[in-house]
Design a protein around this motif. Structure first.
Motif, PDB file in Angstrom:
ATOM      1  N   GLY A 113       0.981  -1.171   0.042  1.00 32.61           N
ATOM      2  CA  GLY A 113      -0.068  -0.006  -0.041  1.00 32.61           C
ATOM      3  C   GLY A 113       0.891   1.252  -0.048  1.00 32.61           C
ATOM      4  N   LEU A 114       0.167   2.336   0.054  1.00 29.89           N
ATOM      5  CA  LEU A 114       1.043   3.568   0.208  1.00 29.89           C
ATOM      6  C   LEU A 114       2.024   3.743   1.241  1.00 29.89           C
ATOM      7  CD1 LEU A 114       1.260   6.492  -0.742  1.00 29.89           C
ATOM      8  CD2 LEU A 114      -0.506   7.237   0.908  1.00 29.89           C
ATOM      9  N   LEU A 115       1.693   3.420   2.404  1.00 32.09           N
ATOM     10  CA  LEU A 115       2.667   3.472   3.545  1.00 32.09           C
ATOM     11  C   LEU A 115       4.013   2.659   3.288  1.00 32.09           C
ATOM     12  CD1 LEU A 115       0.544   3.515   6.871  1.00 32.09           C
ATOM     13  CD2 LEU A 115       1.874   5.463   5.793  1.00 32.09           C
ATOM     14  N   GLY A 116       3.715   1.215   2.946  1.00 30.96           N
ATOM     15  CA  GLY A 116       4.815   0.604   2.309  1.00 30.96           C
ATOM     16  C   GLY A 116       5.644   0.897   1.303  1.00 30.96           C
ATOM     17  N   ARG A 117       4.959   1.639   0.502  1.00 30.40           N
ATOM     18  CA  ARG A 117       5.800   2.240  -0.837  1.00 30.40           C
ATOM     19  C   ARG A 117       6.731   3.330  -0.398  1.00 30.40           C
ATOM     20  NH1 ARG A 117       6.027   2.127  -6.189  1.00 30.40           N
ATOM     21  NH2 ARG A 117       4.396   0.433  -6.326  1.00 30.40           N
ATOM     22  N   LEU A 118       5.845   4.315   0.256  1.00 33.83           N
ATOM     23  CA  LEU A 118       6.776   5.431   0.874  1.00 33.83           C
ATOM     24  C   LEU A 118       8.083   5.059   1.949  1.00 33.83           C
ATOM     25  CD1 LEU A 118       3.890   8.076   1.701  1.00 33.83           C
ATOM     26  CD2 LEU A 118       5.518   8.042  -0.193  1.00 33.83           C
ATOM     27  N   ALA A 119       7.602   4.076   2.737  1.00 31.39           N
ATOM     28  CA  ALA A 119       8.531   3.806   3.725  1.00 31.39           C
ATOM     29  C   ALA A 119       9.713   3.088   3.196  1.00 31.39           C
ATOM     30  CB  ALA A 119       7.938   2.633   4.704  1.00 31.39           C
ATOM     31  N   GLY A 120       9.396   2.367   2.010  1.00 32.26           N
ATOM     32  CA  GLY A 120      10.513   1.700   1.430  1.00 32.26           C
ATOM     33  C   GLY A 120      11.449   2.637   0.634  1.00 32.26           C
TER      34      GLY A 120
END
Length: 622
Positions: free
Chosen positions: A347-354
């Protein structure tokens, strides 16, 4: 008398005790308030004017102000003329007594004035809060005029304490109820009459149900997701059960989290020194603008004038669930989907955190009750949640993280954060509560009104309750806010900076400052977003947002989006040299290493050596 039998309150306190702020909080749920100012004179006293202006700035725009000045009979008349739907705040009776004792009004029956005021208070149909200085604990005045004032004010306080339903004493900002009248249920209204959702009057209720007994979820374990490319695999870490270093809280000899905790403070010198050094480095143009705020914060929390960028960040995401009207308009299945995505690193958080190399720790907090019906949790759950949050910060520090990004998501979080802001600062809930947006960009105004009603009813329910940190968590905040508050306390204890994002982080900051004022100095707001709730809370905490680009993502996504910009700005202070134009001479620090070296035998002697080698006559003539 008002319908729920709560009518008049006398608030006593010494100078700078917080009595006025507490009195204002008692009427914060009223749609409008008539503020009656009794101050006399002060036109030629700048310090007195500053005090009055500070009071004026705290009042909401919906309040009206009336001044009794040198006419004490005017206050009695105002109380007599008041209507049942009115709410009056008189601040304070010291000014009223001074006008009663004015020599220009003598001879006068002062006791009759006090008796008339007490009778007007007793018969007043409006909701009424009176503020008065407590003179009984001070030294006996050494002048006849001072003794006369103390005697008259003490007599007035006694008469009004007897006439009022409730009396509170405020010491160091902490209220203690000396006299309380328990509210009783009003008569049942006709079934055909239904109160409007946003009616100013509190709803008719019977005795509130007992608070829900929520067993502390000692088995809760946050899911920690490590960044990877592409989507990272979720990794479970027992961060709430693994052994950590001894808590400073325990090492200091304390056994519980309570107000007045002594936590570390960031450096008071490194931050300003770094900002000053920033003006001299080799940058084009006028500098970094508001990004200097992040640089100064990083320098203060790292105790160095050349801070390093936050290279290892952990997003601590608290997933909360609130019942009742606070969750109106929220799809619980959609919330669960986003929580599951964060746990899986997608999701969005996983992509941004990565992209920024951050890991994610997700903690599912115990469910909270409806704040309009009664306390949302119990004291044991609050204490357990505070310690869970502290251990989350410990786990981040032990894992080598140099910053924590604190955020939350769930059902009812925004309404609860609004209620906490209103309870701790006196803010107007209707102005702060965000609108309810549905998928597709549509607004659900009916759900927003239900949330407003829930916040209004909760504020009315706790109007006479203490407003301490744990009281607010038990009555309004719930386990998720308690965990977030514990994270801030633990981060301050471990000297870890915290990047706040969204309503939960701001609300936790407001609660944590009442437990340890040092916590707010370890917090920074990377991006303000669009919510008035976040901006108002940050202003109360003294946090200026680093950037204001209008992001409205929430759940930590705002801070993750701007984190690369903040990292770049913080790293510049140690990466760039001093501007050559500011160097006094060749050879100073900051010039390129490519500068042509000067041979030792060709170097000019320094001034001290030259003076030592000069003839006495030459030194005298210099």
């Amino acid at each position: 008398m008002s319908e729920d039998r709560w009518n008049t309150v006398l608030v006593l306190g010494g100078i700078r005790s917080g009595k006025s702020a507490f009195a204002e909080a008692l009427v914060a749920d009223a749609p409008s308030v008539r503020y009656v100012a009794t101050a006399v004179g002060g036109e030629d006293d700048p310090e007195w004017r500053d005090r009055i202006e500070a009071h004026q700035r705290r009042r909401p725009q919906s309040w009206s102000t009336e001044e009794t000045a040198g006419d004490p009979a005017r206050l009695t008349a105002l109380l007599t003329e008041a209507k049942p739907d009115d709410t009056l705040l008189i601040d304070d009776l010291g000014g009223w007594v001074a006008s009663v004792l004015d020599p220009a009004r003598q001879p006068q029956d002062d006791e009759a004035e006090v008796t008339a005021l007490a009778g007007a208070v007793r018969a007043c149909p409006a909701r009424l809060v009176l503020v008065s200085p407590e003179v009984g604990l001070s030294l006996v005045p050494v002048t006849p005029v001072g003794r006369a004032f103390a005697d008259a004010l003490g007599t007035t306080n006694q008469a009004l304490a007897e006439a009022c339903d409730s009396v509170a004493l405020v010491v160091a900002g902490q209220p203690t109820w000396l006299k309380r009248t328990a509210p009783v249920a009003r008569e049942t209204a006709s079934p055909s009459r239904q109160p409007a959702v946003l009616s100013p009057a509190p709803p008719a209720v019977a005795a509130p149900p007992p608070p829900p007994v929520l067993t502390p979820d000692t088995t809760a374990e946050p899911t920690v997701v490590l960044p990877a490319a592409p989507a990272p695999e979720p990794v479970r870490a027992d961060v709430l059960t693994e052994s950590t270093m001894t808590l400073p809280l325990v090492a200091s000899g304390l056994t519980e989290i309570k107000p007045g905790m002594d936590l570390p403070m960031p450096s008071s010198d490194a931050g300003p020194d770094a900002r000053e050094r920033l003006t001299g480095i080799d940058l084009p143009g006028a500098g970094l603008g508001p990004l200097a705020e992040a640089i100064e914060f990083a320098a203060a929390t790292q105790d160095t004038t050349t801070p390093r960028s936050w290279d290892s960040v952990r997003l601590v995401l608290i997933a909360g669930r609130h019942g009742g009207g606070a969750a109106a308009g929220t799809d619980p299945f959609d919330v669960e989907r986003r929580v599951a995505e964060a746990e899986a690193g997608t999701g969005l958080l996983g992509r941004l955190a990565g992209q920024v190399g951050a890991d994610i720790a997700v903690l599912r907090a115990t469910e909270a009750g409806a704040m309009e019906d009664g306390p949302v949790t119990d004291e044991a759950t609050v204490e357990a949640a505070l310690r869970d949050g502290w251990r989350l910060a410990d786990a981040a520090a032990d894992a080598g993280r140099d910053a924590i990004l604190l955020a939350g998501l769930g059902t009812g979080v925004e309404a609860v954060a609004t209620a906490v802001l209103a309870a701790t600062t006196g803010a107007e809930p209707v102005a702060m509560l965000p609108r309810v947006m549905l998928p597709g960009g549509r607004f659900d105004d009916n759900a927003w009104m239900v949330r407003c009603a829930a916040v209004r009813d909760a504020m009315h329910r706790i109007r006479q309750e203490p407003r301490g940190a744990t009281d607010v968590l038990r009555e309004l905040g719930g386990p998720d806010l308690a965990v977030a508050t514990g994270v801030l306390l633990g981060a301050a204890a471990r000297r870890i900076p915290v990047l706040l994002d969204g309503p939960l982080g701001i609300a936790a900051g407001l609660v944590a400052r009442d437990l340890a004022a040092q916590t707010r100095h370890w917090c920074v707001l990377p991006e303000a977003g669009t919510l008035a709730l976040v901006k108002q809370g940050a202003d109360v905490l003294g946090l200026a947002p680093v950037l204001e680009i209008g992001l409205d993502l929430g759940e930590g996504a705002n801070a993750l989006t701007v984190l690369p910009v903040l990292r770049t700005a913080v790293g510049l202070l140690s990466a760039l040299p001093v501007h050559p134009a500011l160097l006094a001479e060749h050879g100073d620090a900051g010039l390129s290493d490519e500068a042509e070296p000067v041979a030792d035998d060709e170097a000019e002697p320094d001034s001290e050596t030259a003076d030592d080698e000069a003839e006495p006559g030459e030194r005298a003539g210099a």
